[in-house]
Scaffold this motif. Structure first.
Motif, short mmCIF file in Angstrom:
data_model
loop_
_atom_site.label_atom_id
_atom_site.label_comp_id
_atom_site.label_asym_id
_atom_site.label_seq_id
_atom_site.Cartn_x
_atom_site.Cartn_y
_atom_site.Cartn_z
N ALA A 1 -6.07 -8.00 13.33
CA ALA A 1 -5.36 -9.08 12.65
C ALA A 1 -5.77 -9.24 11.19
O ALA A 1 -5.14 -10.01 10.47
N THR A 2 -6.80 -8.54 10.74
CA THR A 2 -7.11 -8.62 9.30
C THR A 2 -5.95 -8.03 8.48
O THR A 2 -5.66 -8.51 7.40
N CYS A 3 -5.31 -6.99 9.01
CA CYS A 3 -4.15 -6.40 8.32
C CYS A 3 -2.84 -6.85 8.97
O CYS A 3 -1.90 -7.22 8.28
N PHE B 1 -0.66 -2.91 1.76
CA PHE B 1 -0.72 -1.47 2.01
C PHE B 1 -2.14 -1.07 2.33
O PHE B 1 -3.09 -1.63 1.78
N ASP B 2 -2.28 -0.11 3.19
CA ASP B 2 -3.61 0.34 3.55
C ASP B 2 -3.51 1.74 4.11
O ASP B 2 -2.42 2.27 4.28
N LEU C 1 -3.66 1.34 -8.45
CA LEU C 1 -5.07 1.65 -8.24
C LEU C 1 -5.22 3.04 -7.64
O LEU C 1 -4.33 3.50 -6.92
N ARG D 1 -6.98 3.91 -5.21
CA ARG D 1 -6.98 3.88 -3.75
C ARG D 1 -5.58 3.76 -3.14
O ARG D 1 -5.41 3.92 -1.94
N ASP E 1 -14.58 1.97 0.47
CA ASP E 1 -16.01 1.76 0.28
C ASP E 1 -16.43 0.53 1.06
O ASP E 1 -15.62 -0.24 1.52
N GLY E 2 -17.73 0.33 1.10
CA GLY E 2 -18.24 -0.89 1.72
C GLY E 2 -18.09 -0.86 3.23
O GLY E 2 -17.76 0.16 3.83
N GLN E 3 -18.31 -2.02 3.83
CA GLN E 3 -18.20 -2.10 5.29
C GLN E 3 -16.74 -2.03 5.67
O GLN E 3 -15.91 -2.81 5.22
N THR F 1 -13.23 -2.20 7.59
CA THR F 1 -12.55 -3.00 8.61
C THR F 1 -12.34 -2.14 9.84
O THR F 1 -12.46 -2.59 10.97
N PRO G 1 -16.42 -8.68 -0.97
CA PRO G 1 -17.63 -7.85 -1.03
C PRO G 1 -17.85 -7.03 0.23
O PRO G 1 -18.20 -5.85 0.14
N ILE G 2 -17.61 -7.60 1.42
CA ILE G 2 -17.94 -6.82 2.63
C ILE G 2 -16.96 -5.67 2.86
O ILE G 2 -17.27 -4.71 3.54
N HIS G 3 -15.74 -5.77 2.32
CA HIS G 3 -14.80 -4.67 2.49
C HIS G 3 -14.79 -3.73 1.29
O HIS G 3 -14.10 -2.71 1.30
N GLY G 4 -15.50 -4.10 0.25
CA GLY G 4 -15.58 -3.22 -0.91
C GLY G 4 -14.28 -3.06 -1.66
O GLY G 4 -14.05 -2.05 -2.30
N ASN H 1 -5.04 -6.52 -5.02
CA ASN H 1 -3.99 -5.51 -5.26
C ASN H 1 -3.16 -5.88 -6.47
O ASN H 1 -2.21 -5.19 -6.80
N MET I 1 -6.13 -10.48 2.62
CA MET I 1 -6.78 -10.48 3.94
C MET I 1 -7.53 -11.79 4.13
O MET I 1 -8.03 -12.35 3.15
N PRO I 2 -7.63 -12.24 5.38
CA PRO I 2 -8.49 -13.40 5.62
C PRO I 2 -9.95 -12.96 5.57
O PRO I 2 -10.25 -11.78 5.76
#
Lengths: 361, 122
Positions: free
Chosen positions: A221-223, A234-235, A288, A290, A336-338, A340, B66-69, B73, B95-96
């Motif tokens: 549900a984050t996306c 977009f992802d 971007l 990405r 990058d980063g943690q 999803t 920060p946590i998703h880096g 957009n 995103m939430p």
């Protein structure tokens, strides 16, 4: 004390769908209510106009929109297949690179197409008319064939380009009326909101477990956010975006470039809203690195009826989609980063639950 | 009496700085306050109104997870709307979850980065 514990245990056993904590309840409620309120598109003066809607509906099935009078929008967007075509990728005069998108719940979106190349439904509806691989027609050709019908709704057009845009606006006005009906999920969600235990019990237990995975550990549900199950952005979820040995589908990267170069975007002369109230995303959109290989987060409403899945139609069933997420290859993601997305390592039973849930949307 | 209490409660809910209404952000004695308009929601394009204190100039803005880096957009634009007042257009939380605002400010010769954490729930 023991008695209480036993009583609680009994309660739990009696409700195998398990208790709902406040956070999960809130996460579920965010996916409604449904249907959303219909608001006209200010960039399209035909939006909500009954005569334009009727014209748009007729034209969607009309081969006069194609150069060779041999195909229509409905050749790829089949009413009996949720306005998709069941093929991995669209087939026009030439094969297309992407999966035909099922048409529903199109009003009020920011972006259209897998790459979001259009910022309005009418601009998106214009592409296939002129695309050499699809209908391969032109404003001039359409004006020769459709002037009388057009003028009855819009009045005379100043030039062929305006004529073409008007036809696309009528098509958009009709497509806006395609809305997926309330689903078993919506009934469950509203029963949950109302505290209606009997209503909640009517929802299949497997779907209920799948829903917990969806809003919980799966982080879907984050996306796939909100009532339409998409955040509208977009992802990349690790679907291949190479086309044969030397081609590549740039996805959102190409979509933004096409959007900004288009004379039909909301910053151009065909926007009927002089205040440009819906143009802010186009003004601010950022290109971007990405965005390479990113595709639109699809809505999951009615997803059961729209196989195969993903921008290239490469996954045939919802079980394959669930397996894809379960064993997702992080090397294919350029985030990058943690992340999803993490391999969920679902059991076969959990995959079945997730599918059971998706089928109730 | 009741009115005074209600007023106090209102003040506590949106602690106001001398320089303007909104949520205060400060570091090393540099202060600003921001407000999101309309209310923040996932997928809604909003503006951020910023009021700075003591002649502080706002020179840059960004929002990120920060946590998703990843960041936004969209590319927000800052416009000065008055002395110590700015409006940032084009912010869309896609995103939430936990987000962070980044404000680049200038006080005389020194530039400084102020950050503010916020959570977008819905």
């Amino acid at each position: 004390m023991k008695v209480l514990a036993l009583a609680l245990l009994a309660l739990f056993v009696a409700h195998p769908a398990r208790a709902i904590d406040a956070a999960e309840r809130e996460a579920i409620l965010l996916h409604g209510p449904w249907p959303p309120e219909a608001t006209p598109d200010p960039s399209n003066r035909a939006s909500g106009d009954p005569a334009a809607i009727a014209l748009g509906q007729r034209l969607f099935f009309d081969v006069r929109l194609s150069r060779d009078l041999d195909r229509a929008c409905a050749s790829c967007h089949l009413p009996a297949q949720a306005y998709a075509d069941g093929r991995p990728r669209g087939e026009g005069l030439r094969p297309l690179d992407r999966n035909t998108i099922a048409l529903a719940n199109l009003g009020g979106r920011r972006w259209y197409g897998w790459d979001g190349r259009s910022d309005s439904l009418w601009a998106q509806s214009l592409h296939p008319i002129v695309d050499e691989r699809e209908l391969a027609a032109s404003g001039t050709l359409l004006r020769d064939r459709l002037e009388r019908e057009h003028d009855a709704v819009f009045g005379p057009a100043d030039d062929d380009e305006i004529f073409l845009v008007d036809i696309a606006k009528a098509l958009a006005a009709w497509q806006e009326t395609l809305v997926t009906p309330r689903s078993a999920f919506d009934d469950y969600r509203d029963a949950l909101e109302a505290g209606d235990a009997a209503g909640m019990a009517a929802y299949p237990v497997a779907a209920r477990r799948g829903l917990s995975l969806f809003v919980g550990r799966g982080q879907c549900a984050t996306c796939h956010f909100g009532p339409s199950f998409s955040n509208g952005e977009f992802d990349s979820v690790g679907i291949n975006y190479f086309l044969g040995p030397d081609g590549v589908d740039r996805g959102r990267h190409g979509g933004i470039a096409a959007l900004l170069a288009s004379p039909f975007n909301l910053l151009g002369r065909h926007n009927d809203d002089s205040a440009r109230t819906t143009a802010a995303p186009t003004t601010h959109v950022a290109l971007l690195h990405r965005n390479w290989g990113e595709f639109r987060v699809p809505s999951l409403r009615g997803v059961k009826a729209t196989a195969p899945y993903m921008h290239d139609g490469s996954l045939a069933t919802l079980a394959e989609v669930a397996r894809h997420y379960s064993e997702i290859d992080l090397d294919r993601l350029h985030q990058d980063g943690q992340l999803t997305l993490q391999p969920l390592h679902l059991t076969e039973a959990e995959i079945a639950d997730l599918v059971a849930f998706l089928e109730t949307l | 009496m009741k009115l005074a209490l209600a007023l106090a409660a209102g003040l506590a809910a949106t602690p106001a700085l001398a320089c303007g209404p909104g949520i205060p952000v400060s570091a090393d004695g540099l202060q600003l306050a921001y407000r999101i308009e309309p209310a923040a929601a996932v997928g809604r394009m909003v503006a951020v109104e910023v009021a700075t204190c003591d002649g502080l100039a706002l020179e840059g803005f960004d929002a990120r997870m920060p946590i998703h880096g990843h960041g936004l957009n969209y590319r927000p634009r800052i416009a000065a709307t008055g002395p110590g007042a700015y409006r940032i257009e084009g912010v869309l939380f896609h995103m939430p979850g936990p987000w962070q605002f980044v404000f680049d400010v200038r006080a005389g010769e020194t530039t400084r980065r102020l950050t503010a954490d916020l959570t977008i729930r819905r």
